[in-house]
Design a protein around this motif. Structure first.
Motif, short mmCIF file in Angstrom:
data_model
loop_
_atom_site.label_atom_id
_atom_site.label_comp_id
_atom_site.label_asym_id
_atom_site.label_seq_id
_atom_site.Cartn_x
_atom_site.Cartn_y
_atom_site.Cartn_z
N SER A 186 0.84 -1.21 0.00
CA SER A 186 0.00 0.00 0.00
C SER A 186 0.87 1.25 0.00
O SER A 186 0.60 2.21 -0.73
CB SER A 186 -0.92 0.00 1.22
OG SER A 186 -1.80 -1.11 1.19
N ILE A 280 -3.71 4.66 4.50
CA ILE A 280 -3.40 3.26 4.77
C ILE A 280 -3.88 2.97 6.18
O ILE A 280 -3.34 3.51 7.15
CB ILE A 280 -1.89 3.00 4.64
CG1 ILE A 280 -1.40 3.36 3.23
CG2 ILE A 280 -1.58 1.55 4.96
CD1 ILE A 280 0.11 3.34 3.09
N LEU A 308 -6.95 2.20 1.93
CA LEU A 308 -6.42 0.85 1.76
C LEU A 308 -6.44 0.17 3.13
O LEU A 308 -5.61 0.48 4.00
CB LEU A 308 -5.01 0.88 1.17
CG LEU A 308 -4.92 1.44 -0.26
CD1 LEU A 308 -4.70 2.96 -0.22
CD2 LEU A 308 -3.80 0.78 -1.04
N CYS A 310 -5.93 -2.65 5.67
CA CYS A 310 -5.03 -3.80 5.79
C CYS A 310 -5.29 -4.56 7.08
O CYS A 310 -5.42 -3.97 8.16
CB CYS A 310 -3.58 -3.32 5.78
SG CYS A 310 -3.13 -2.39 4.29
N VAL A 326 -5.32 -6.82 1.85
CA VAL A 326 -5.62 -5.39 1.75
C VAL A 326 -6.87 -5.23 0.92
O VAL A 326 -6.96 -5.77 -0.19
CB VAL A 326 -4.44 -4.58 1.16
CG1 VAL A 326 -3.92 -5.17 -0.12
CG2 VAL A 326 -4.85 -3.12 0.95
N ALA A 328 -8.20 -2.81 -1.12
CA ALA A 328 -7.42 -1.71 -1.69
C ALA A 328 -8.23 -0.69 -2.47
O ALA A 328 -7.65 0.26 -3.01
CB ALA A 328 -6.31 -2.27 -2.57
N ILE A 335 -2.01 -2.83 -6.78
CA ILE A 335 -1.44 -3.67 -5.71
C ILE A 335 -1.13 -5.06 -6.26
O ILE A 335 -0.07 -5.63 -5.97
CB ILE A 335 -2.42 -3.77 -4.52
CG1 ILE A 335 -2.57 -2.43 -3.81
CG2 ILE A 335 -1.98 -4.87 -3.56
CD1 ILE A 335 -1.43 -2.07 -2.89
#
Length: 479
Positions: A186, A280, A308, A310, A326, A328, A335
């Motif tokens: 990410s 992220i 994103l 995770c 992820v 995303a 990714i």
């Protein structure tokens, strides 16, 4: 009184810096270029630059030129809480490696570990799922489960998102080799070497390592120990630096353990959306809540395609399997391409094993049992710390996860405590692991996930004695 020519030039450059024509860390025009632009003599321009340097606005680098000074201590107000720290270079890997390596000895009490107690997880059932998956693997499985990963596993994860009210499609999910790969990919998709990233302070040390590997610059945003990131400081950072991404944990943050309130989460997303900065979201502890209510991820917001999200199974089901993902959003295909160029894919047998385990049912039953055990162990350790450590010690009280953040007092050196404890067979995580400087040198993070027994209780009592001795020495020196 009229200004001299060099003062006028200095004032002009100062205005340009304040209005972000020249950004922190950026090189200013050379002395000769400034002479041509301004029509002033070399000596006049040099005096202007030297004046700005004396005021701390710019810095000179031998044989390179003049650069806008990084705003390392830009105050929003008088409170130390609202202090930004900008780091153009991060160098933490060696120190963190040494600390983590020291805690691998099985004879050491592992309070410094980042990993949960492995005995808390359904190892026999996972082993059966893995054996079954290997038996049923087709010769084409390795190709069929290349990024984005096993379809059944991605669909199971998407169903869990839907259960919690988050709209995520299986196509948006990329299976990775643990959360660190999902976080690293990410970061890679959002930045180029030399870019600025907003992070927490204190931060999970994996963030610092990832930024160091990518040769990025970081602006550390201070954290409130109860409510998470200081959003006023984040706004200032976004207005001051050309930030390309923000990396944070809004739920059970490591190391503090705090969770951001819902209204603050909404404001955070609004701020990032206004500045068009992608997020992220490291959410690996979200399943480990104690109060019966799973905290919402930031991914739930309308800005979700730029978030994103995770996570992994490492903290809540299968630490050794190293499978994460992820969600995303708009970055899913990029990714996938990055993963194909690096690790290729997460382990196919392990992906199939987790899909089988989730299909068999019982995951939520396991999670309820796990949460209860973690909560009881946290309570036991926290009570022991309160009983054994000096009365001025401050201990966090997270509503989930398995870490406690301990403030020993500004003058106590937690690194000394770490060294003394290790000599007595106890590992702890000193606060210096979670920042690029020494601002948390008086803090410790302890892992509460391991069985609470006589050995653990004696270890806490030993730590308490070490802290008390160090506190006494510090008090005597200050008299």
């Amino acid at each position: 009184m009229s200004l001299t020519r060099y003062q006028q030039l200095a004032q002009t450059l100062r205005r340009q810096i304040d209005s972000h024509v020249w950004l922190p860390g950026e090189k200013l025009p050379s002395l000769r270029e400034s002479c041509k632009q301004s029509g002033l003599s070399l000596m006049t321009v040099l005096q202007a630059y030297q004046l700005l340097e004396s005021q701390g606005s710019i810095v000179s680098k031998p044989q390179s030129g003049y650069y806008v000074a990084p705003r390392q201590l830009a105050h929003i107000n008088a409170s130390p809480l609202h202090t930004l720290h900008a780091a153009e270079q991060i160098d933490v890997n060696d120190a963190i490696f040494d600390i983590l390596k020291a805690g691998q000895d099985p004879d050491i009490v592992p309070f410094g570990s980042a990993f949960p107690d492995p005995t808390l997880f359904p190892q026999p059932r996972l082993a059966r799922s893995l054996a079954s998956a290997v038996r049923r693997m087709s010769p084409h499985s390795a190709i069929a489960n290349l990024p984005p990963g096993n379809e059944e596993l991605r669909r199971n994860i998407a169903q869990r998102y839907a259960h919690h009210g988050v709209e995520v499609t299986p196509d948006e999910i990329v299976i990775t080799s643990g959360a660190m790969e999902s976080l690293g990919l990410s970061l890679q998709v959002l930045t180029q070497p030399g870019d600025w990233v907003a992070i927490e302070s204190p931060a999970f040390y994996g963030v610092l390592q990832a930024i160091e590997r990518r040769k990025l610059k970081a602006v550390a945003i201070p954290m409130d120990e109860q409510n998470g990131m200081d959003l006023a400081a984040l706004e200032q950072a976004l207005a001051t630096y050309p930030i390309k991404a923000c990396w944070l944990m809004s739920n059970f943050q490591n190391p503090l353990g705090c969770t951001m309130p819902a209204e603050k989460k909404a404001r955070l997303v609004d701020i990032l959306q206004h500045h068009q900065v992608a997020l992220i979201e490291d959410d690996v502890y979200a399943e480990l809540y104690f109060n019966g209510v799973r905290p919402d991820p930031l991914k739930m917001s309308a800005y979700g395609q730029q978030i994103l999200h995770c996570s992994s199974f490492s903290k809540c089901l299968a630490p050794g399997f190293r499978v994460g993902w992820v969600a995303a959003g708009a970055y899913a295909s990029r990714i996938q391409r990055l993963q194909l160029m690096s690790t290729l894919s997460a382990s196919v047998p392990v992906q199939l094993a987790l899909a089988d385990f989730l299909h068999q049912g019982g995951y939520d039953t396991h999670l309820r049992r796990l949460r209860r055990q973690l909560e009881l162990r946290q309570i036991a350790m926290r009570n022991a710390i309160i009983a054994s450590f000096p009365p001025e010690t401050r201990v966090s009280q997270p509503a989930g996860g398995y870490f406690l953040w301990i403030n020993l007092g500004e003058k106590v050196d937690a690194t000394k405590i770490y060294q003394q404890a290790l000599a007595k067979g106890i590992s702890v995580a000193p606060g210096t692991m979670f920042a690029v400087d020494s601002r948390y040198r008086h803090c410790l993070r302890l892992n509460t996930s391991f069985e609470w027994n006589t050995r653990a209780e004696k270890a806490i009592q030993t730590l308490g004695k070490l802290v008390l001795e160090e506190s006494t020495i510090v008090k005597c020196r200050s008299r």
